[in-house]
Design an enzyme around this catalytic site. Structure first.
Site, short mmCIF file in Angstrom:
data_model
loop_
_atom_site.label_atom_id
_atom_site.label_comp_id
_atom_site.label_asym_id
_atom_site.label_seq_id
_atom_site.Cartn_x
_atom_site.Cartn_y
_atom_site.Cartn_z
N LYS A 1 0.86 -1.38 -0.01
CA LYS A 1 -0.08 0.07 -0.20
C LYS A 1 1.06 1.26 0.01
CE LYS A 1 -2.36 -1.31 3.74
NZ LYS A 1 -1.96 -2.56 4.20
N ARG B 1 -0.06 -9.39 13.59
CA ARG B 1 -0.82 -8.40 12.55
C ARG B 1 -1.47 -9.01 11.54
NH1 ARG B 1 3.67 -4.73 10.53
NH2 ARG B 1 2.06 -3.77 9.53
N ARG C 1 11.29 -0.84 11.11
CA ARG C 1 9.92 -0.75 11.95
C ARG C 1 9.80 -1.76 13.24
NH1 ARG C 1 5.36 0.53 7.76
NH2 ARG C 1 4.06 -0.91 9.22
N ARG D 1 -9.77 -0.01 9.29
CA ARG D 1 -9.07 -1.15 9.57
C ARG D 1 -10.22 -2.09 10.12
NH1 ARG D 1 -3.09 -1.69 10.56
NH2 ARG D 1 -2.30 0.22 9.80
N ARG E 1 11.28 -5.84 4.78
CA ARG E 1 10.93 -4.40 5.05
C ARG E 1 11.72 -4.26 6.25
NH1 ARG E 1 4.93 -2.38 5.07
NH2 ARG E 1 4.80 -3.49 6.88
#
Ligand code: IMP
Length: 377
Positions: free
Chosen positions: A199, A331, A319, A274, A313
């Site tokens: 996204k 998640r 992160r 969400r 990532r």
């Protein structure tokens, strides 16, 4: 009442509801019925085409004295501007010589039309008496000495459509009245998908192409965390555990963005809504603004690919919410239980489009996403 409407190149927003229009017509009819009660002759109701058709139609149903109905067509407007020259486009459908005439107008703006018509009826057509009856008047613009005998409603100087009034012949058939919107309807796109679907990777290109403001709730929150704000501290503990931040916090940030960001054609929401309750809240937020979600673009990958992408990532971006397999699994679970039901929610609204981004390079997937946007925008 419906949402905003688009006629030709302009957007109009709801202004006067049908029931208020009808209440104004009731009042006008009462006054006419009082004044013409026991009238010795048969007055002529003159409908000024085309704008006054709905007004005259409603009025006639309430008039209790005997009357004759005739029409005339005048024109002074081009687009949204009065030209100042009144044209008699079509003659009177019947003579008014020696008759009392009640002119029925939809709206008196400068008054050029009504005054020219009144003079014509008295001087050229030999009417015995002429009264002016109008559903609407713009007192700030009307500058003629002639008395407006019957007025439904006074309105400020703004261009309106609906209930007979048109913008270049469109809009007459709306039962409510709409006013021109100087701040036209914005687009609200939602970029949807599981974590790691890309996204954030594709949002920039979409936002740039369609002049949208990209709103990533994750980024807004991370900015708060980096700045060490109170909101940021609260959010941090939840985000670190792979959980969702309270709806009210996220929605407040989004509404602020809708209110403050100028010069864009719309917004691209990424990471919001969400869950179903956020989706309902978003509908409410937009409804208050007379707007709605334009489209939802779902980027789809399977769970294995989510792991693969997020691990990659984590190495590049560092992160915290990408750090461990346990957090990633949490998640993914949150996505499946809370976020995924949104697909059916937006499908039911006819607003859901999907792009398969499971394979392919970033460039290939971006091309797919942009191609899909082309079919929606
Ligand atoms: P006037 O001659 O300036 O009083 O304008 C009267 C005519 O202009 C009306 O009968 C309408 O046809 C048109 N008009 C004036 N204001 C508006 C508006 O706000 N919307 C649509 N038509 C309007």
């Amino acid at each position: 009442m419906e949402d905003k409407i688009k006629l030709h190149d302009k957007v109009f927003k709801p202004y006067i509801r049908h029931d208020r229009i009808i209440a104004a017509i009731d009042d006008v009819a009462d006054k006419l019925n009082r004044d013409f009660y026991n009238c010795p002759d048969v007055p002529v109701i003159l409908c000024v085409l085309n704008g006054s058709i709905p007004f005259t139609g409603e009025l006639l149903q309430r008039i209790t004295f005997p009357c004759q109905v005739i029409s005339i067509k005048m024109s002074s407007y081009q687009g949204t501007q009065s030209t100042g020259t009144v044209l008699n486009v079509m003659g009177l459908t019947s003579s008014v010589k020696g008759r009392r005439v009640i002119i029925c107008e939809d709206i008196v703006d400068t008054g050029n039309t009504i005054v020219a018509l009144k003079e014509m009826l008295l001087d050229k057509e030999g009417a015995a008496d002429v009264r002016i009856c109008t559903l609407l008047v713009k007192p700030d613009v009307y500058d003629k000495p002639d008395k407006l005998d019957y007025v439904g409603m006074e309105i400020p100087n703004a261009f309106i459509v609906g209930f007979g009034l048109d913008y270049d012949e469109l809009g007459r058939n709306n039962k409510d009245i709409y006013v021109i919107d100087d701040n036209p309807m914005k687009k609200y796109y939602i970029l949807f998908g599981p974590p790691g679907a890309g996204k954030g990777t594709h949002a920039g290109a979409i936002a740039q192409k369609y002049n949208l403001k990209h709103i990533s709730t994750g980024e807004l929150l991370r900015a708060e965390i980096a700045a060490g704000t109170e909101l940021g501290k609260q959010a941090k503990s939840l985000i670190d555990a792979g959980m969702l931040v309270p709806d009210s916090v996220v929605e407040g940030m989004i509404e602020t963005a809708f209110d403050t960001v100028k010069g864009v054609d719309g917004f691209l929401l990424d990471g919001f809504p969400r869950n179903l309750s956020q989706a309902a809240d978003l509908d409410e937020i937009l409804d208050k603004r007379g707007e709605s979600v334009t489209a939802v673009v779902g980027l789809m990958i399977d769970d294995d690919m989510i792991f693969q992408r997020i691990r990659g990532r984590a190495i590049i971006e560092g992160r915290a919410d990408d750090a461990s397999d346990e957090t990633i699994a949490n998640r993914i679970k949150t996505y499946h239980t809370q976020t995924e039901p949104l697909i059916d929610y937006y499908k039911a609204a006819g607003k859901y489009w999907e792009v398969d981004v499971d394979g392919g390079t970033i460039e290939e997937n971006r091309a797919r996403v942009l191609a899909k946007m082309e079919t929606i925008a």
